[in-house]
Design a protein around this motif. Sequence first.
Motif, short mmCIF file in Angstrom:
data_model
loop_
_atom_site.label_atom_id
_atom_site.label_comp_id
_atom_site.label_asym_id
_atom_site.label_seq_id
_atom_site.Cartn_x
_atom_site.Cartn_y
_atom_site.Cartn_z
N GLY A 55 0.78 -1.23 0.00
CA GLY A 55 0.00 0.00 0.00
C GLY A 55 0.81 1.28 0.00
N HIS A 56 2.12 1.18 -0.10
CA HIS A 56 3.01 2.34 -0.14
C HIS A 56 3.66 2.43 -1.51
N VAL A 57 3.80 3.66 -1.99
CA VAL A 57 4.41 3.90 -3.30
C VAL A 57 5.45 5.00 -3.16
N VAL A 58 6.59 4.81 -3.80
CA VAL A 58 7.58 5.88 -3.94
C VAL A 58 7.68 6.18 -5.43
N LEU A 59 7.47 7.44 -5.79
CA LEU A 59 7.41 7.86 -7.19
C LEU A 59 8.51 8.89 -7.44
N ARG A 60 9.31 8.66 -8.47
CA ARG A 60 10.44 9.53 -8.77
C ARG A 60 10.56 9.75 -10.27
N GLY A 61 11.44 10.69 -10.64
CA GLY A 61 11.70 10.98 -12.04
C GLY A 61 11.07 12.29 -12.46
N SER A 62 10.51 12.31 -13.66
CA SER A 62 9.88 13.50 -14.21
C SER A 62 8.40 13.24 -14.48
#
Length: 258
Positions: A55-62
């Motif tokens: 249930g956890h998300v780490v979102l990176r980039g553009s």
Amino acid sequence: MIEIPPPDARLLARWFPTRSPGPATIGEHVLATGIGRWWGDDPVRPSAVAVSCAGHVVLRGSPEHLTPDLLAPLADNLVETPARFLPALGAAFDSLTPWERMVWTLQATPQPATVPHGVAVRRLEPADTEALHALGPDASWLSASWDGPLGLAASGHAWAAVHRAGHILAMACTYFRGTGYEDVAVYTVPDRRRHHLALACVTSLCADISSRGHTPSWNCSLHNRASRLLAWHAGFRLVREYVHYAVGSPVAHRRLCA
């Protein structure tokens, strides 16, 4: 987002922080255990990458190429991401609720915790799987990052206060295992709270984590006073604060169904 294969460990640092406490441990945990999923906005050359687990998300980039349809698979999760992604997330979901969080690390000697007669604090084993099941739905989140009770019981990363009848009264486990830090999660059955059993479990788990050459970390809501007090008594001290976002249902899906 499109599900993509796990990245090479050498490339992980390009997308996510490594060897630091807090959300950084999620990507490292998924890479090491295979429990979780990797996402990208393109299957070959992604400009945005996400990792999800429990249930956890780490979102990176553009966020440049992200559309509501691409972000839809991240619905109903807690997303940690830089502020530049917030407009895209706000356009993709029917709600975007900020949650203030605190990251602690073990820095002091824990306060002593006395375990009552007939209770033993020990490492969980596969034979304890049914006892984990018996804790019921309220505790099911504890094993989500280990693919269920059997995975947690067999992981070697959980310690519990176990009654001589075999019932688990309290437990602490590594929720996300990073390369430098292990994030700690705790649960106590309702009628055994305030008996210091959780403190005893956390203390044993932290000693185990330290023996692996890792540092115990603690992640909780700014408003969770009980968790903050337990962290302090167990020897944790605050190192930073951050915000993650509870995202709702996809806006595109809601419109299609209207």
